[in-house]
Design a protein around this motif. Structure first.
Motif, PDB file in Angstrom:
ATOM      1  N   PRO A  48       0.829  -1.199   0.000  1.00  0.00           N
ATOM      2  CA  PRO A  48       0.000   0.000   0.000  1.00  0.00           C
ATOM      3  C   PRO A  48       0.870   1.257   0.000  1.00  0.00           C
ATOM      4  O   PRO A  48       2.056   1.209   0.332  1.00  0.00           O
ATOM      5  CB  PRO A  48      -0.798  -0.108   1.301  1.00  0.00           C
ATOM      6  CG  PRO A  48      -0.012  -1.009   2.170  1.00  0.00           C
ATOM      7  CD  PRO A  48       0.731  -1.937   1.252  1.00  0.00           C
ATOM      8  N   SER A  49       0.278   2.376  -0.354  1.00  0.00           N
ATOM      9  CA  SER A  49       1.007   3.641  -0.332  1.00  0.00           C
ATOM     10  C   SER A  49       1.303   4.035   1.111  1.00  0.00           C
ATOM     11  O   SER A  49       0.690   3.524   2.046  1.00  0.00           O
ATOM     12  CB  SER A  49       0.180   4.732  -1.002  1.00  0.00           C
ATOM     13  OG  SER A  49      -1.025   4.931  -0.288  1.00  0.00           O
ATOM     14  N   GLY A  50       2.240   4.941   1.291  1.00  0.00           N
ATOM     15  CA  GLY A  50       2.579   5.404   2.642  1.00  0.00           C
ATOM     16  C   GLY A  50       3.231   4.306   3.453  1.00  0.00           C
ATOM     17  O   GLY A  50       4.008   3.507   2.943  1.00  0.00           O
ATOM     18  N   CYS A  51       2.902   4.262   4.716  1.00  0.00           N
ATOM     19  CA  CYS A  51       3.419   3.216   5.598  1.00  0.00           C
ATOM     20  C   CYS A  51       2.797   1.877   5.207  1.00  0.00           C
ATOM     21  O   CYS A  51       1.583   1.776   5.028  1.00  0.00           O
ATOM     22  CB  CYS A  51       3.090   3.552   7.052  1.00  0.00           C
ATOM     23  SG  CYS A  51       3.598   2.269   8.207  1.00  0.00           S
ATOM     24  N   ARG A  52       3.599   0.864   5.123  1.00  0.00           N
ATOM     25  CA  ARG A  52       3.098  -0.460   4.716  1.00  0.00           C
ATOM     26  C   ARG A  52       2.129  -1.064   5.723  1.00  0.00           C
ATOM     27  O   ARG A  52       1.406  -1.987   5.422  1.00  0.00           O
ATOM     28  CB  ARG A  52       4.265  -1.409   4.504  1.00  0.00           C
ATOM     29  CG  ARG A  52       5.115  -1.017   3.325  1.00  0.00           C
ATOM     30  CD  ARG A  52       6.327  -1.905   3.203  1.00  0.00           C
ATOM     31  NE  ARG A  52       7.165  -1.437   2.110  1.00  0.00           N
ATOM     32  CZ  ARG A  52       7.461  -2.192   1.053  1.00  0.00           C
ATOM     33  NH1 ARG A  52       7.043  -3.425   0.979  1.00  0.00           N
ATOM     34  NH2 ARG A  52       8.213  -1.694   0.100  1.00  0.00           N
ATOM     35  N   PHE A  53       2.118  -0.551   6.936  1.00  0.00           N
ATOM     36  CA  PHE A  53       1.266  -1.109   7.978  1.00  0.00           C
ATOM     37  C   PHE A  53       0.025  -0.272   8.271  1.00  0.00           C
ATOM     38  O   PHE A  53      -0.755  -0.624   9.140  1.00  0.00           O
ATOM     39  CB  PHE A  53       2.078  -1.284   9.269  1.00  0.00           C
ATOM     40  CG  PHE A  53       3.234  -2.212   9.114  1.00  0.00           C
ATOM     41  CD1 PHE A  53       3.050  -3.584   9.121  1.00  0.00           C
ATOM     42  CD2 PHE A  53       4.516  -1.714   8.937  1.00  0.00           C
ATOM     43  CE1 PHE A  53       4.116  -4.446   8.956  1.00  0.00           C
ATOM     44  CE2 PHE A  53       5.592  -2.565   8.766  1.00  0.00           C
ATOM     45  CZ  PHE A  53       5.396  -3.935   8.778  1.00  0.00           C
ATOM     46  N   HIS A  54      -0.184   0.835   7.574  1.00  0.00           N
ATOM     47  CA  HIS A  54      -1.254   1.756   7.952  1.00  0.00           C
ATOM     48  C   HIS A  54      -2.658   1.148   7.901  1.00  0.00           C
ATOM     49  O   HIS A  54      -3.517   1.543   8.664  1.00  0.00           O
ATOM     50  CB  HIS A  54      -1.208   3.054   7.122  1.00  0.00           C
ATOM     51  CG  HIS A  54      -1.795   2.977   5.764  1.00  0.00           C
ATOM     52  ND1 HIS A  54      -1.049   2.646   4.647  1.00  0.00           N
ATOM     53  CD2 HIS A  54      -3.056   3.183   5.326  1.00  0.00           C
ATOM     54  CE1 HIS A  54      -1.829   2.661   3.589  1.00  0.00           C
ATOM     55  NE2 HIS A  54      -3.050   2.984   3.975  1.00  0.00           N
TER      56      HIS A  54
END
Length: 59
Positions: free
Chosen positions: A8-14
């Motif tokens: 996913p975009s941004g942090c992979r864990f968001h």
């Protein structure tokens, strides 16, 4: 779980992080030294210590 080949975009864990904010979806966090001299990649590393996290997350 996100696909490693299409994270996913941004942090992979968001998408599964209970502390995620809108910033997490848009900007990947930089690697930095967090609490206890550990390396973390989080926009909010001080919120991830057991003393600050909600009990449901800690244990």
């Amino acid at each position: 779980m996100p696909s490693p080949s299409n994270p996913p975009s941004g942090c992979r864990f968001h998408k599964r992080c209970p502390l995620a904010r809108p910033k997490c979806a848009n900007e990947p966090p930089a690697l930095q030294t967090g609490p206890g001299e550990r390396s973390v990649a989080c926009h909010f590393p001080l919120l991830t210590t057991p003393a600050v996290m909600p009990q449901a997350i800690v244990g």
